[in-house]
Design an enzyme around this catalytic site. Structure first.
Site, short mmCIF file in Angstrom:
data_model
loop_
_atom_site.label_atom_id
_atom_site.label_comp_id
_atom_site.label_asym_id
_atom_site.label_seq_id
_atom_site.Cartn_x
_atom_site.Cartn_y
_atom_site.Cartn_z
N CYS A 48 -18.24 13.15 0.80
CA CYS A 48 -17.98 13.89 -0.44
C CYS A 48 -17.59 12.91 -1.55
CB CYS A 48 -16.84 14.88 -0.19
SG CYS A 48 -16.34 15.78 -1.68
N CYS A 51 -13.79 13.53 -2.39
CA CYS A 51 -12.64 13.24 -1.52
C CYS A 51 -12.95 12.35 -0.33
CB CYS A 51 -12.02 14.54 -1.03
SG CYS A 51 -12.98 15.36 0.26
N CYS A 97 -17.29 21.50 0.02
CA CYS A 97 -16.54 20.57 0.88
C CYS A 97 -15.30 21.29 1.38
CB CYS A 97 -16.14 19.33 0.08
SG CYS A 97 -14.99 18.27 0.99
N CYS A 100 -11.84 19.43 -0.06
CA CYS A 100 -11.40 19.48 -1.46
C CYS A 100 -11.92 20.69 -2.22
CB CYS A 100 -11.76 18.20 -2.20
SG CYS A 100 -13.52 18.03 -2.56
N CYS A 120 -29.24 22.29 0.82
CA CYS A 120 -29.82 21.72 -0.40
C CYS A 120 -28.65 21.22 -1.25
CB CYS A 120 -30.60 22.84 -1.09
SG CYS A 120 -31.50 22.31 -2.53
FE FE Z 1 -14.47 16.86 -0.83
#
Ligand code: FE
Length: 133
Positions: A48, A51, A97, A100, A120
């Site tokens: 990510c 984070c 995610c 976060c 996607c």
């Molecule tokens: Fe994240």
């Protein structure tokens, strides 16, 4: 998941580039075919951009022809959250995610085996870590 990250939008704005902020925190979408990971084929993991949570492996990446990086499964089921999304007059499933809450993209049921799923994902929401062996 442990260690969930909560930050004010002001703080996110300071920590992310304007482009990242727009996609990750404001659920924007990068234009197709220009993302840095669309045609990226190196071996490693995608984390990510907000984070650092490990989200996808290069082993689950495939060329969907849609213009966005596509994966048939997350790295771990626990890495992402899925949420119904009816914005823009479409019924879709948003992928976030799990650590976060950042927006990653959407998941569709037209992917390849073994899952039949297509995650996607915006390149902007990802950061690639190359496998070193
Ligand atoms: Fe994240």
């Amino acid at each position: 998941m442990k260690n969930k990250i909560k930050k004010s939008e002001d703080k996110w704005k300071k920590n992310l580039t304007p482009e990242e902020f727009l996609v990750i925190r404001k659920k924007g979408t990068e234009p197709p075919f220009i993302g840095k990971y669309v045609h990226h084929t190196k071996q490693g993991t995608y984390v990510c951009a907000g984070c650092g949570n490990i989200l996808f492996s290069s082993e689950a990446k495939f060329d969907s022809g849609t213009g966005w990086p596509s994966f048939f499964t997350p790295f771990l089921a626990d890495a992402v959250d899925l949420k119904p999304d009816s914005s823009h007059g479409m019924k879709r499933t948003e992928v976030l995610c799990k650590r976060c809450g950042g927006h990653l993209g959407h998941v569709f049921a037209d992917g390849p085996a073994p899952t039949g799923l297509r995650y996607c994902i915006n390149s902007v929401s990802l950061r690639f870590i190359e496998k070193k062996d």
